[in-house]
Design a protein around this motif. Sequence first.
Motif, short mmCIF file in Angstrom:
data_model
loop_
_atom_site.label_atom_id
_atom_site.label_comp_id
_atom_site.label_asym_id
_atom_site.label_seq_id
_atom_site.Cartn_x
_atom_site.Cartn_y
_atom_site.Cartn_z
N GLU A 99 0.84 -1.21 0.00
CA GLU A 99 0.00 0.00 0.00
C GLU A 99 0.87 1.25 0.00
O GLU A 99 0.65 2.18 -0.79
N GLY A 100 1.87 1.29 0.88
CA GLY A 100 2.71 2.47 0.98
C GLY A 100 3.53 2.75 -0.26
O GLY A 100 3.69 3.90 -0.68
N LEU A 101 4.04 1.70 -0.89
CA LEU A 101 4.89 1.87 -2.07
C LEU A 101 4.09 2.19 -3.33
O LEU A 101 4.61 2.83 -4.25
N THR A 102 2.84 1.76 -3.39
CA THR A 102 2.08 1.91 -4.63
C THR A 102 1.04 3.02 -4.60
O THR A 102 0.53 3.39 -5.65
N GLU A 103 0.71 3.55 -3.43
CA GLU A 103 -0.37 4.54 -3.33
C GLU A 103 -0.09 5.79 -4.15
O GLU A 103 -0.99 6.35 -4.78
N PHE A 104 1.16 6.24 -4.17
CA PHE A 104 1.48 7.51 -4.83
C PHE A 104 2.27 7.35 -6.11
O PHE A 104 2.62 8.34 -6.75
N LEU A 105 2.58 6.12 -6.49
CA LEU A 105 3.19 5.86 -7.78
C LEU A 105 2.08 5.55 -8.79
O LEU A 105 1.02 5.04 -8.40
N PRO A 106 2.29 5.82 -10.07
CA PRO A 106 1.23 5.62 -11.07
C PRO A 106 1.07 4.15 -11.48
O PRO A 106 1.05 3.82 -12.66
N ILE A 107 0.96 3.27 -10.46
CA ILE A 107 0.88 1.84 -10.77
C ILE A 107 -0.30 1.16 -10.07
O ILE A 107 -0.42 -0.06 -10.15
N SER A 108 -1.13 1.92 -9.35
CA SER A 108 -2.37 1.44 -8.75
C SER A 108 -2.17 0.61 -7.48
O SER A 108 -1.83 -0.57 -7.53
N SER A 109 -2.42 1.24 -6.35
CA SER A 109 -2.36 0.53 -5.08
C SER A 109 -3.52 -0.46 -4.95
O SER A 109 -3.34 -1.58 -4.49
N ILE A 159 -5.39 0.44 6.42
CA ILE A 159 -3.96 0.74 6.24
C ILE A 159 -3.72 1.92 5.32
O ILE A 159 -2.60 2.46 5.28
N GLN A 160 -4.75 2.37 4.57
CA GLN A 160 -4.59 3.57 3.77
C GLN A 160 -4.28 4.78 4.64
O GLN A 160 -3.63 5.73 4.19
N SER A 161 -4.75 4.75 5.89
CA SER A 161 -4.51 5.88 6.78
C SER A 161 -3.03 6.09 7.04
O SER A 161 -2.57 7.21 7.28
N GLY A 162 -2.24 5.01 6.97
CA GLY A 162 -0.80 5.16 7.13
C GLY A 162 -0.20 5.97 6.00
O GLY A 162 0.66 6.84 6.23
N ALA A 163 -0.66 5.71 4.78
CA ALA A 163 -0.16 6.47 3.62
C ALA A 163 -0.58 7.94 3.71
O ALA A 163 0.18 8.84 3.35
N ILE A 164 -1.80 8.18 4.19
CA ILE A 164 -2.27 9.56 4.35
C ILE A 164 -1.39 10.31 5.35
O ILE A 164 -0.98 11.45 5.13
N LEU A 165 -1.08 9.66 6.47
CA LEU A 165 -0.25 10.30 7.50
C LEU A 165 1.13 10.63 6.96
O LEU A 165 1.74 11.64 7.36
N ALA A 166 1.65 9.82 6.05
CA ALA A 166 2.96 10.09 5.46
C ALA A 166 2.94 11.39 4.67
O ALA A 166 3.88 12.20 4.75
N VAL A 167 1.88 11.62 3.90
CA VAL A 167 1.74 12.87 3.14
C VAL A 167 1.58 14.06 4.09
O VAL A 167 2.17 15.12 3.89
N PHE A 185 -11.55 8.31 -12.82
CA PHE A 185 -11.26 7.08 -13.56
C PHE A 185 -10.64 6.01 -12.65
O PHE A 185 -10.66 4.83 -12.98
N ALA A 186 -10.10 6.44 -11.50
CA ALA A 186 -9.49 5.50 -10.58
C ALA A 186 -10.51 4.61 -9.88
O ALA A 186 -10.13 3.67 -9.18
N LEU A 187 -11.80 4.87 -10.08
CA LEU A 187 -12.81 3.95 -9.57
C LEU A 187 -12.70 2.59 -10.24
O LEU A 187 -13.13 1.58 -9.69
N ILE A 188 -12.12 2.57 -11.43
CA ILE A 188 -11.86 1.30 -12.12
C ILE A 188 -10.56 0.73 -11.56
O ILE A 188 -9.51 1.35 -11.68
N PRO A 189 -10.58 -0.43 -10.91
CA PRO A 189 -9.37 -0.95 -10.27
C PRO A 189 -8.25 -1.21 -11.28
O PRO A 189 -8.49 -1.70 -12.38
N GLY A 190 -7.05 -0.83 -10.87
CA GLY A 190 -5.90 -0.98 -11.75
C GLY A 190 -5.54 0.29 -12.48
O GLY A 190 -4.49 0.38 -13.10
N THR A 191 -6.42 1.30 -12.41
CA THR A 191 -6.16 2.55 -13.13
C THR A 191 -5.05 3.36 -12.47
O THR A 191 -4.18 3.91 -13.13
N SER A 192 -5.08 3.47 -11.16
CA SER A 192 -4.16 4.27 -10.34
C SER A 192 -4.69 5.69 -10.16
O SER A 192 -4.77 6.47 -11.12
N ARG A 193 -5.07 5.99 -8.93
CA ARG A 193 -5.56 7.33 -8.61
C ARG A 193 -4.48 8.37 -8.86
O ARG A 193 -4.71 9.39 -9.52
N SER A 194 -3.28 8.12 -8.35
CA SER A 194 -2.20 9.09 -8.53
C SER A 194 -1.80 9.19 -9.99
O SER A 194 -1.51 10.28 -10.50
#
Length: 262
Positions: free
Chosen positions: A5-15, A40-48, A147-156
């Motif tokens: 989760e932490g490594l992929t949340e902000f990279l353009p590869i879809s957490s 566990i997404q809250s951990g990534a939010i706290l990092a930002v 578009f990130a509602l479609i899984p695999g798209t990547s929000r970031s």
Amino acid sequence: LGIIEGLTEFLPISSTGHLILAGALLGFNDARGKLFEIVIQSGAILAVVLEYRHRIAGVFANLGTDPKARRLLANVGIAFLPLALLGLLFGKMLKENLFNAPTVASTFILGGFVILWAERRQHSVRVHDVDDMTALDALKVGIAQAFALIPGTSRSGATIIGGMLFGLSRKVATEFTFFLAIPTLGLAGVYSLYKERALLSADDLGMWTVGMLASFVSAFFCVRWLLRYISTHSFVPFAWYRIVFGIIVLGTWATGTVSWHG
């Protein structure tokens, strides 16, 4: 799962895509597993929040006197709306029908080609500072995020690449993506926890703590690395990663080499 989760949340590869695949391999993709992913997404939010703590504190401290602070906060709210509204309308249907390995793998591949196309285009940069974004810029980025509602798209990935196509510099698109992640992931997490409150159990507290800590640490270093990376590099390597990884997942699913459940 926390590290993923932490490594992929902000990279353009879809957490979400990676967590769906990892959960399938681990046999942890039932309702309890999905709740864990939300927590566990809250951990990534706290990092930002930690990385941008001074900027965030300055925005709220100067809301009454600084027009730029009010504009940034308003833009984040505007950009959040499209995904929130569409998620409420179609989120359940999408989760029931698209949260599976073949869909994620196909979206990985398609998203990779979109990144390659976007990176090879000639970019005309209009916005060089996140404070200079207009409400229309924010709305466009918000529509891209949906578009990130479609899984695999990547929000970031959707927000960064979309922002670049709409005239934002790579740095502005990335920074605004980080700011937008705070309400997007935070409010979505709170809403999901409320919906799934029947699954909450004190017995899972230790598991949640480990996952959140792993997510926080890996996301913190990933955010810092990404900010340095974008100053001199493009997102082309991530595009090829998506394409190759998607082909591998599709191949193992089609041949039955890996049993992708759920």
